[in-house]
Design an enzyme around this catalytic site. Sequence first.
Site, PDB file in Angstrom:
ATOM      1  N   HIS A   5       0.865  -1.193   0.000  1.00  0.00           N
ATOM      2  CA  HIS A   5       0.000   0.000   0.000  1.00  0.00           C
ATOM      3  C   HIS A   5       0.894   1.233   0.000  1.00  0.00           C
ATOM      4  O   HIS A   5       1.928   1.269   0.683  1.00  0.00           O
ATOM      5  CB  HIS A   5      -0.897  -0.012   1.233  1.00  0.00           C
ATOM      6  CG  HIS A   5      -1.904   1.092   1.258  1.00  0.00           C
ATOM      7  ND1 HIS A   5      -1.577   2.380   1.617  1.00  0.00           N
ATOM      8  CD2 HIS A   5      -3.231   1.108   0.958  1.00  0.00           C
ATOM      9  CE1 HIS A   5      -2.654   3.134   1.556  1.00  0.00           C
ATOM     10  NE2 HIS A   5      -3.672   2.387   1.147  1.00  0.00           N
TER      11      HIS A   5
ATOM     12  N   ASP B  55       0.908   4.154   1.405  1.00  0.00           N
ATOM     13  CA  ASP B  55       1.256   4.714   2.709  1.00  0.00           C
ATOM     14  C   ASP B  55       2.217   3.808   3.467  1.00  0.00           C
ATOM     15  O   ASP B  55       3.105   4.279   4.189  1.00  0.00           O
ATOM     16  CB  ASP B  55      -0.009   4.938   3.554  1.00  0.00           C
ATOM     17  CG  ASP B  55      -0.905   6.016   2.997  1.00  0.00           C
ATOM     18  OD1 ASP B  55      -0.396   6.939   2.348  1.00  0.00           O
ATOM     19  OD2 ASP B  55      -2.140   5.930   3.193  1.00  0.00           O
ATOM     20  N   LYS B  56       2.053   2.496   3.292  1.00  0.00           N
ATOM     21  CA  LYS B  56       2.948   1.565   3.969  1.00  0.00           C
ATOM     22  C   LYS B  56       4.328   1.515   3.308  1.00  0.00           C
ATOM     23  O   LYS B  56       5.339   1.276   3.980  1.00  0.00           O
ATOM     24  CB  LYS B  56       2.323   0.169   4.006  1.00  0.00           C
ATOM     25  CG  LYS B  56       1.297   0.024   5.110  1.00  0.00           C
ATOM     26  CD  LYS B  56       1.974  -0.046   6.441  1.00  0.00           C
ATOM     27  CE  LYS B  56       1.314   0.853   7.452  1.00  0.00           C
ATOM     28  NZ  LYS B  56       2.155   1.138   8.600  1.00  0.00           N
TER      29      LYS B  56
ATOM     30  N   GLU C 273      14.043  16.067   9.799  1.00  0.00           N
ATOM     31  CA  GLU C 273      15.133  16.628  10.593  1.00  0.00           C
ATOM     32  C   GLU C 273      15.949  15.497  11.207  1.00  0.00           C
ATOM     33  O   GLU C 273      15.375  14.557  11.770  1.00  0.00           O
ATOM     34  CB  GLU C 273      14.578  17.522  11.703  1.00  0.00           C
ATOM     35  CG  GLU C 273      13.714  18.677  11.199  1.00  0.00           C
ATOM     36  CD  GLU C 273      12.325  18.250  10.791  1.00  0.00           C
ATOM     37  OE1 GLU C 273      11.879  18.673   9.684  1.00  0.00           O
ATOM     38  OE2 GLU C 273      11.691  17.487  11.530  1.00  0.00           O
TER      39      GLU C 273
ATOM     40  N   LYS D  26      -5.673  -4.445   0.446  1.00  0.00           N
ATOM     41  CA  LYS D  26      -6.360  -4.001   1.660  1.00  0.00           C
ATOM     42  C   LYS D  26      -7.305  -5.116   2.107  1.00  0.00           C
ATOM     43  O   LYS D  26      -7.793  -5.896   1.289  1.00  0.00           O
ATOM     44  CB  LYS D  26      -7.166  -2.720   1.412  1.00  0.00           C
ATOM     45  CG  LYS D  26      -6.339  -1.552   0.927  1.00  0.00           C
ATOM     46  CD  LYS D  26      -7.197  -0.314   0.666  1.00  0.00           C
ATOM     47  CE  LYS D  26      -7.578   0.386   1.946  1.00  0.00           C
ATOM     48  NZ  LYS D  26      -8.223   1.696   1.690  1.00  0.00           N
TER      49      LYS D  26
ATOM     50  N   PHE E 116      -8.003  -4.191 -10.636  1.00  0.00           N
ATOM     51  CA  PHE E 116      -7.068  -3.543  -9.717  1.00  0.00           C
ATOM     52  C   PHE E 116      -5.662  -3.873 -10.204  1.00  0.00           C
ATOM     53  O   PHE E 116      -4.921  -4.621  -9.574  1.00  0.00           O
ATOM     54  CB  PHE E 116      -7.308  -4.036  -8.296  1.00  0.00           C
ATOM     55  CG  PHE E 116      -6.563  -3.295  -7.215  1.00  0.00           C
ATOM     56  CD1 PHE E 116      -5.704  -2.242  -7.496  1.00  0.00           C
ATOM     57  CD2 PHE E 116      -6.713  -3.660  -5.881  1.00  0.00           C
ATOM     58  CE1 PHE E 116      -5.015  -1.562  -6.499  1.00  0.00           C
ATOM     59  CE2 PHE E 116      -6.033  -2.993  -4.867  1.00  0.00           C
ATOM     60  CZ  PHE E 116      -5.176  -1.947  -5.182  1.00  0.00           C
TER      61      PHE E 116
ATOM     62  N   ASP F 212      -2.006   5.803  -6.178  1.00  0.00           N
ATOM     63  CA  ASP F 212      -2.389   6.751  -5.129  1.00  0.00           C
ATOM     64  C   ASP F 212      -1.116   7.169  -4.393  1.00  0.00           C
ATOM     65  O   ASP F 212      -0.274   6.328  -4.076  1.00  0.00           O
ATOM     66  CB  ASP F 212      -3.364   6.090  -4.156  1.00  0.00           C
ATOM     67  CG  ASP F 212      -4.011   7.074  -3.196  1.00  0.00           C
ATOM     68  OD1 ASP F 212      -3.862   8.291  -3.402  1.00  0.00           O
ATOM     69  OD2 ASP F 212      -4.684   6.622  -2.249  1.00  0.00           O
ATOM     70  N   ALA F 213      -0.967   8.434  -4.113  1.00  0.00           N
ATOM     71  CA  ALA F 213       0.210   8.904  -3.386  1.00  0.00           C
ATOM     72  C   ALA F 213       0.229   8.325  -1.973  1.00  0.00           C
ATOM     73  O   ALA F 213      -0.813   8.094  -1.357  1.00  0.00           O
ATOM     74  CB  ALA F 213       0.226  10.428  -3.324  1.00  0.00           C
TER      75      ALA F 213
ATOM     76  N   ARG G 222       0.028   7.862   7.729  1.00  0.00           N
ATOM     77  CA  ARG G 222      -1.400   7.987   7.432  1.00  0.00           C
ATOM     78  C   ARG G 222      -2.202   6.753   7.813  1.00  0.00           C
ATOM     79  O   ARG G 222      -3.417   6.738   7.614  1.00  0.00           O
ATOM     80  CB  ARG G 222      -1.618   8.288   5.940  1.00  0.00           C
ATOM     81  CG  ARG G 222      -1.398   9.725   5.596  1.00  0.00           C
ATOM     82  CD  ARG G 222      -2.177  10.147   4.357  1.00  0.00           C
ATOM     83  NE  ARG G 222      -1.847   9.374   3.183  1.00  0.00           N
ATOM     84  CZ  ARG G 222      -2.092   9.809   1.944  1.00  0.00           C
ATOM     85  NH1 ARG G 222      -2.657  10.983   1.744  1.00  0.00           N
ATOM     86  NH2 ARG G 222      -1.758   9.053   0.907  1.00  0.00           N
ATOM     87  N   LYS G 223      -1.558   5.732   8.347  1.00  0.00           N
ATOM     88  CA  LYS G 223      -2.287   4.512   8.704  1.00  0.00           C
ATOM     89  C   LYS G 223      -2.109   4.206  10.192  1.00  0.00           C
ATOM     90  O   LYS G 223      -1.799   3.085  10.593  1.00  0.00           O
ATOM     91  CB  LYS G 223      -1.792   3.352   7.838  1.00  0.00           C
ATOM     92  CG  LYS G 223      -2.274   3.447   6.392  1.00  0.00           C
ATOM     93  CD  LYS G 223      -3.781   3.284   6.285  1.00  0.00           C
ATOM     94  CE  LYS G 223      -4.288   3.458   4.867  1.00  0.00           C
ATOM     95  NZ  LYS G 223      -4.356   4.880   4.464  1.00  0.00           N
TER      96      LYS G 223
ATOM     97  N   LYS H 187      10.461   7.883  13.227  1.00  0.00           N
ATOM     98  CA  LYS H 187      10.842   8.594  14.448  1.00  0.00           C
ATOM     99  C   LYS H 187      11.765   7.745  15.303  1.00  0.00           C
ATOM    100  O   LYS H 187      11.513   6.549  15.517  1.00  0.00           O
ATOM    101  CB  LYS H 187       9.597   8.970  15.257  1.00  0.00           C
ATOM    102  CG  LYS H 187       8.656   9.916  14.527  1.00  0.00           C
ATOM    103  CD  LYS H 187       7.392  10.185  15.319  1.00  0.00           C
ATOM    104  CE  LYS H 187       6.463  11.129  14.557  1.00  0.00           C
ATOM    105  NZ  LYS H 187       5.191  11.359  15.271  1.00  0.00           N
TER     106      LYS H 187
ATOM    107  N   LYS I 116      11.256  10.185  20.597  1.00  0.00           N
ATOM    108  CA  LYS I 116       9.925  10.707  20.303  1.00  0.00           C
ATOM    109  C   LYS I 116       8.896   9.852  21.038  1.00  0.00           C
ATOM    110  O   LYS I 116       8.691   8.684  20.710  1.00  0.00           O
ATOM    111  CB  LYS I 116       9.630  10.691  18.804  1.00  0.00           C
ATOM    112  CG  LYS I 116      10.180  11.874  18.024  1.00  0.00           C
ATOM    113  CD  LYS I 116      11.668  11.843  17.875  1.00  0.00           C
ATOM    114  CE  LYS I 116      12.157  12.877  16.864  1.00  0.00           C
ATOM    115  NZ  LYS I 116      13.644  12.918  16.813  1.00  0.00           N
TER     116      LYS I 116
ATOM    117  N   ASP J 239       5.781   9.868  20.949  1.00  0.00           N
ATOM    118  CA  ASP J 239       4.722   9.337  20.095  1.00  0.00           C
ATOM    119  C   ASP J 239       4.934   7.855  19.866  1.00  0.00           C
ATOM    120  O   ASP J 239       3.981   7.068  19.842  1.00  0.00           O
ATOM    121  CB  ASP J 239       4.723  10.034  18.723  1.00  0.00           C
ATOM    122  CG  ASP J 239       3.995  11.360  18.738  1.00  0.00           C
ATOM    123  OD1 ASP J 239       3.204  11.591  19.666  1.00  0.00           O
ATOM    124  OD2 ASP J 239       4.214  12.168  17.821  1.00  0.00           O
TER     125      ASP J 239
END
Length: 414
Positions: A16, A18-19, A57, A176, A244, A252-253, A258-259, A279, A283, A285
């Site tokens: 995918h 994003d992945k 960064e 997906k 597909f 798709d960008a 995003r996931k 990260k 961090k 997060d």
Amino acid sequence: MRTNYVFTSESVSEGHPDKVADQISDAIVDLFLSKDPEARIACETLTTTQRVVLAGEIRCKGVYENGQWAPGALEEIEKTVREVVREIGYEQDGFHWETFEFSNCLHGQSAHIAQGVDASGNKDEGAGDQGIMFGFACDETPDLMPATLDYSHKILQRMSADRHSGAAPFLEPDAKSQVTLRFKAGRPVAATAVVVSTQHKEGWDSGEKEAELKKYVKQVVADILPQELLSEETVYHINPTGSFVIGGPDGDAGLTGRKIIVDTYGGASPHGGGAFSGKDPTKVDRSAAYVTRYLAKNVVAAGLARRCTIQVSYAIGISCPLSLYVDTHGTGTVSDHVLEAAIVSVAAEKLGGLTPRGIRVGLGLNKPIYRPTAAYGHFGRKPEGELFPWERTDLGEALQAAVAQENGKLEPAE
């Protein structure tokens, strides 16, 4: 807590877009940590048709110091990025590991951020940002994960393994999945719907080949989900849009981060909003989300609750968390405030506290261990060697002892 309901979670494959971005970002984290365990990395990736862009960064001894790249560093970064895409399997006209255009826009970390995070004098290492982080565990699966997400991940992992091995040569990297389960008395009793959309080679969208692809997917689902959850009433949607063929970053960008619901608990738990990939472990997060999963999973594994949500919060540059919150959703064997005190005690004993330094040292996070986390979830994975240390269940006795001690404090005096 509701006990009778229908719930859905989704997953996405390593291909995918994003992945792809997440895996590239974490490969950069691993590259820098392999050179300098104290490296500071915040690497974002954009993927689109025949292009990959890095931004963010960094600070890393032997790679980027005093505003200068070390000899060969830029070439090593590009080689790392292309290797990730090659391993995923993209050799398509719209996205090919050898020929995509690459841009590296990484630059030095802000000195104003560094002064808050770095230890100096009597000041301990501070959190890399403010924010809230959540950890969760439940007893719906052996991995102590929400069943809807666990099955969604495992369907795609199986399909990926079959693609890489050649057992399913008609598959391409992008895919997906989505699993909907009916729960009764808090337990999954039926799969009401399963959705799988998978990129495929030309010609596998009609006729006998389409039928063969759909038969394959249904067999994967049957192999992954417990047999008692599937029935003639289970609804399947396999490639519901039809063809597909165009997929991945060409279709798709993709962007790092995003996931975040796929990465965590599939919507079964709150999320603080911060992404993980790209990260370094200063961090919070990332590192605090890992330690709260570690603690929540051990609470459930120790039999202290069937479900457990833990929240912590931090301020940038401050070492100690501002708050700790525990909710066992009415399933705990002791009160939640007793568990909170017990968790603080055990974290201090076993990790050196819930400070950024305590977490990353206690869990061994300053190592190149992050690329494997960037597809199929950061949680519910098997701890192996240095990988996924937050999935260990080695705090049970300590938690039970701490709970007994806290309960003893509540006993009325004779």
